[in-house]
Design a protein around this motif. Structure first.
Motif, mmCIF file in Angstrom:
data_model
loop_
_atom_site.group_PDB
_atom_site.id
_atom_site.type_symbol
_atom_site.label_atom_id
_atom_site.label_comp_id
_atom_site.label_asym_id
_atom_site.label_seq_id
_atom_site.Cartn_x
_atom_site.Cartn_y
_atom_site.Cartn_z
ATOM 1 N N VAL A 190 0.739 -1.182 -0.262
ATOM 2 C CA VAL A 190 0.262 -0.115 0.117
ATOM 3 C C VAL A 190 1.132 1.058 -0.165
ATOM 4 C CG1 VAL A 190 -1.838 1.446 1.590
ATOM 5 C CG2 VAL A 190 -1.535 -1.549 1.201
ATOM 6 N N GLY A 191 0.796 2.292 -0.949
ATOM 7 C CA GLY A 191 1.506 3.645 -1.090
ATOM 8 C C GLY A 191 0.829 4.654 -1.146
ATOM 9 N N LEU A 192 0.567 5.455 -0.212
ATOM 10 C CA LEU A 192 -0.119 6.754 -0.642
ATOM 11 C C LEU A 192 0.312 7.936 -0.653
ATOM 12 C CD1 LEU A 192 -3.006 8.097 0.258
ATOM 13 C CD2 LEU A 192 -2.642 7.991 2.117
ATOM 14 N N LYS A 193 0.326 8.461 -1.608
ATOM 15 C CA LYS A 193 1.310 10.442 -2.020
ATOM 16 C C LYS A 193 -0.367 10.837 -1.292
ATOM 17 C CE LYS A 193 0.081 13.053 -5.109
ATOM 18 N NZ LYS A 193 0.781 14.270 -4.032
ATOM 19 N N PRO A 194 0.106 11.571 0.112
ATOM 20 C CA PRO A 194 -0.183 12.621 0.416
ATOM 21 C C PRO A 194 -0.791 13.723 -0.292
ATOM 22 C CG PRO A 194 1.370 12.576 1.699
ATOM 23 C CD PRO A 194 1.382 11.418 0.336
ATOM 24 N N SER A 195 -1.613 14.798 -0.127
ATOM 25 C CA SER A 195 -1.404 15.760 -0.048
ATOM 26 C C SER A 195 -0.659 16.902 -0.476
ATOM 27 C CB SER A 195 -3.115 16.322 -0.395
ATOM 28 O OG SER A 195 -4.430 16.043 -0.630
ATOM 29 N N ARG A 196 -0.557 17.711 -1.443
ATOM 30 C CA ARG A 196 0.957 18.690 -0.982
ATOM 31 C C ARG A 196 0.460 19.630 -0.205
ATOM 32 N NH1 ARG A 196 0.595 21.558 -5.865
ATOM 33 N NH2 ARG A 196 1.967 20.133 -6.939
ATOM 34 N N GLY A 197 1.263 19.490 0.631
ATOM 35 C CA GLY A 197 1.060 20.578 2.421
ATOM 36 C C GLY A 197 0.683 19.709 3.435
ATOM 37 N N ARG A 198 0.111 18.370 3.408
ATOM 38 C CA ARG A 198 -0.072 17.168 4.085
ATOM 39 C C ARG A 198 0.951 17.605 5.147
ATOM 40 N NH1 ARG A 198 -5.371 16.814 6.447
ATOM 41 N NH2 ARG A 198 -5.980 16.020 3.981
ATOM 42 N N HIS A 199 2.074 17.360 5.326
ATOM 43 C CA HIS A 199 2.995 16.729 5.999
ATOM 44 C C HIS A 199 3.789 18.468 5.966
ATOM 45 C CE1 HIS A 199 5.453 16.569 2.487
ATOM 46 N NE2 HIS A 199 4.186 15.866 2.591
ATOM 47 N N PHE A 228 -0.411 6.153 10.713
ATOM 48 C CA PHE A 228 1.098 6.580 10.368
ATOM 49 C C PHE A 228 0.381 8.443 9.611
ATOM 50 C CE2 PHE A 228 3.985 9.110 7.275
ATOM 51 C CZ PHE A 228 4.917 9.310 7.634
ATOM 52 N N HIS A 229 0.132 7.994 9.189
ATOM 53 C CA HIS A 229 -0.693 9.898 8.598
ATOM 54 C C HIS A 229 -1.688 10.143 10.246
ATOM 55 C CE1 HIS A 229 0.620 10.298 4.166
ATOM 56 N NE2 HIS A 229 0.527 9.385 4.430
ATOM 57 N N ALA A 230 -2.459 9.735 10.597
ATOM 58 C CA ALA A 230 -3.140 10.018 11.990
ATOM 59 C C ALA A 230 -1.541 10.851 13.035
ATOM 60 C CB ALA A 230 -3.837 9.284 12.585
ATOM 61 N N ALA A 231 -0.528 9.978 13.096
ATOM 62 C CA ALA A 231 0.558 10.113 13.918
ATOM 63 C C ALA A 231 1.335 11.625 13.513
ATOM 64 C CB ALA A 231 1.287 9.384 13.887
ATOM 65 N N LEU A 246 -7.949 10.193 11.772
ATOM 66 C CA LEU A 246 -7.064 8.068 12.088
ATOM 67 C C LEU A 246 -8.324 7.823 11.566
ATOM 68 C CD1 LEU A 246 -5.729 5.843 12.568
ATOM 69 C CD2 LEU A 246 -6.151 5.711 14.648
ATOM 70 N N VAL A 247 -8.382 7.250 10.064
ATOM 71 C CA VAL A 247 -8.791 6.519 8.985
ATOM 72 C C VAL A 247 -9.156 5.331 9.785
ATOM 73 C CG1 VAL A 247 -10.433 6.847 7.492
ATOM 74 C CG2 VAL A 247 -8.856 8.585 7.118
ATOM 75 N N GLU A 248 -10.495 4.284 10.037
ATOM 76 C CA GLU A 248 -10.701 2.855 10.729
ATOM 77 C C GLU A 248 -11.276 2.335 9.752
ATOM 78 O OE1 GLU A 248 -10.065 3.695 15.250
ATOM 79 O OE2 GLU A 248 -11.330 5.361 14.561
#
Length: 470
Positions: A190-199, A228-231, A246-248
């Protein structure tokens, strides 16, 4: 001919076949200690040295967050070799220089460490992340653990190889043209590329004419990517974006899915990849979603414009690298892809670059228009099953290599330029037993929909596991 090897480390140790979420739970509950989990990961990393996936080992001095409050406290991981970690070199996958240990953590590294994970070293990547395979000018390649005759993709190839092989459950990756999604597809992850500016952006991303770099991870389960992204958000959240939290699990709402089977480069999709995407469309319809074929939302010149931008990045690394990367950088030791791209830029490509950048900046509006009538886009990650080692090697003659890359990396760059989120999911296996990924993308800021849909697909059609297949 000797049959291709399949390499994995899954065994009855502290790591077992647990994902990061379960390991963190067991450590919090006192059923496992962080020390024994770390020791098991080190043993597994040493067991798969034939994958040549480690750029730097720091087993004797692992890095942890100062506090143990992170959601993934005690989970072993790796950092990619283009992100500064105090006390370790950052060589960007290049043989053209030898980096000195970084004197401080990178901007993004601080946020990464805040998740509570333990960094055991750095994973390999191709030179400056420019290639779609983890192969090198002279060093040994990083093969695919599912079939060691094939590529594991790139640029986050070292991370993908070690997560797929079970050495760690989660590892850092970043994506400037598909570098999370391509190795995830190649390695069944699984590989998520998040939105620009999410991190928090790293140092390099902040200097680019178009910031197209997204930070993330490769994982074996959707919930690991979600937590991970919630953290990350606990450390810092961009107020300009809707909170992710956190998406569960799956959502109940029914979605309008746009099916795209054309690429921005007119690449031909191979039969196994086409079948995996079409099967995913069928599964989505079975869930109650509507799937409609739509044309690719990009100008016909997008592929050429992106290649010109790629040439600019190679020029910045190769020609200005002594000032911006390391003073020992030797242009004569750059690999064939970096050298060819920068030479193309300096020999005249620079003249078209301003117009290319303007055109690329306008691509976001065309892409966003898809979501006037749809919630999600479904398409391939790449045009075909991951190729044999050597097919995309930087030692292939430059013009031939660029043609091969253009035909292979045909779907992922669009989200990098537009800043929209996209996720690769392992939805098939080829006849040779190689994973096939599909890509879901959404409107800017809407990672939640992607994760909810990924949960539903994982539940409906569990991913192939390397330890379960012959």
């Amino acid at each position: 001919m000797t049959p291709p090897a399949r390499v994995h480390t899954f065994t009855d140790d502290a790591l077992g076949d647990h994902d990061a979420v379960e390991l963190a739970r067991l450590i919090r509950a006192g059923e496992l200690s962080a020390a024994e989990v770390e020791a098991a990961a080190v043993a597994r990393l040493q067991e798969v040295q034939q994958l040549h996936a480690m750029a730097y080992e720091s087993y004797d001095r692992p890095r942890r967050a100062d506090a143990d409050t992170g959601l993934l406290h005690g989970v072993p991981t790796l950092l990619k070799d283009n992100t500064d970690l105090r006390g370790t070199p950052t060589n960007h996958g290049s043989e053209a220089f030898s980096a000195r240990p970084a004197t401080r953590d990178g901007r993004y590294t601080t946020q990464f460490l805040s998740t509570g994970m333990t960094v055991l070293g750095k994973s390999r990547m191709p030179e400056f992340g420019l290639n779609a395979t983890t192969e090198f000018r002279s060093g040994p390649p990083t093969p695919n653990p599912w079939n060691t005759r094939h590529s594991v993709g790139a640029s986050s190839g070292g991370s993908a190889a070690l997560v797929a092989a079970g050495a760690v459950p989660i590892a850092h990756a970043n994506d400037g043209g598909g570098s999370i999604r391509i190795p995830a597809a190649a390695a069944g992850l699984v590989g998520l590329k998040p939105s620009r500016g999410r991190h928090i952006d790293g140092e390099t991303a902040r200097t680019l004419p178009i910031n197209m770099v997204s930070e993330g991870v490769v994982t074996r389960t959707v919930r690991d990517t979600a937590i991970f992204h919630a953290a990350l958000e606990r450390h810092w959240r961009n107020p300009a974006l809707p909170p992710l939290g956190l998406v569960e699990g799956p959502a109940r709402r029914r979605l309008r899915v746009a099916l795209i089977m054309e690429s921005v480069t007119d690449a031909v999709i191979d039969a196994p990849t086409k079948a995996a995407v079409e099967q995913t469309a069928t599964l989505l319809e079975e869930q109650g979603h509507t799937v409609d074929p739509v044309p690719v939302p990009a100008d016909a010149r997008f592929g050429d414009d992106f290649l010109r931008y790629w040439g600019l990045l190679a020029f910045l690394a190769g020609n200005l690298g002594r000032l911006t990367i390391d003073r020992t950088l030797d242009q004569g030791r750059l690999d064939g892809l970096t050298d060819g791209l920068r030479r193309t830029f300096t020999s005249g490509g620079w003249r078209q670059t301003p117009a290319a950048l303007l055109s690329l900046r306008r691509a976001a509006a065309a892409y966003a228009s898809v979501f006037d009538h749809h919630d999600v886009v479904l398409c391939p990650v790449v045009a075909g099953v991951t190729p044999p080692l050597g097919h995309l090697s930087p030692n292939v003659p430059f013009e031939e290599l660029v043609d091969r890359l253009t035909r292979h990396v045909a779907f992922t760059p669009l989200q990098n330029i537009t800043g929209a989120p996209a996720i690769s999911l392992p939805m098939g296996l080829s006849e040779e037993g190689l994973p096939i990924g599909i890509q879901l993308s959404a409107a800017y800021g809407d990672e939640r929909t992607l994760l909810e849909l990924a949960y539903a697909l994982e539940e409906q059609s569990p991913w192939p596991r390397i330890q379960d297949t012959a």
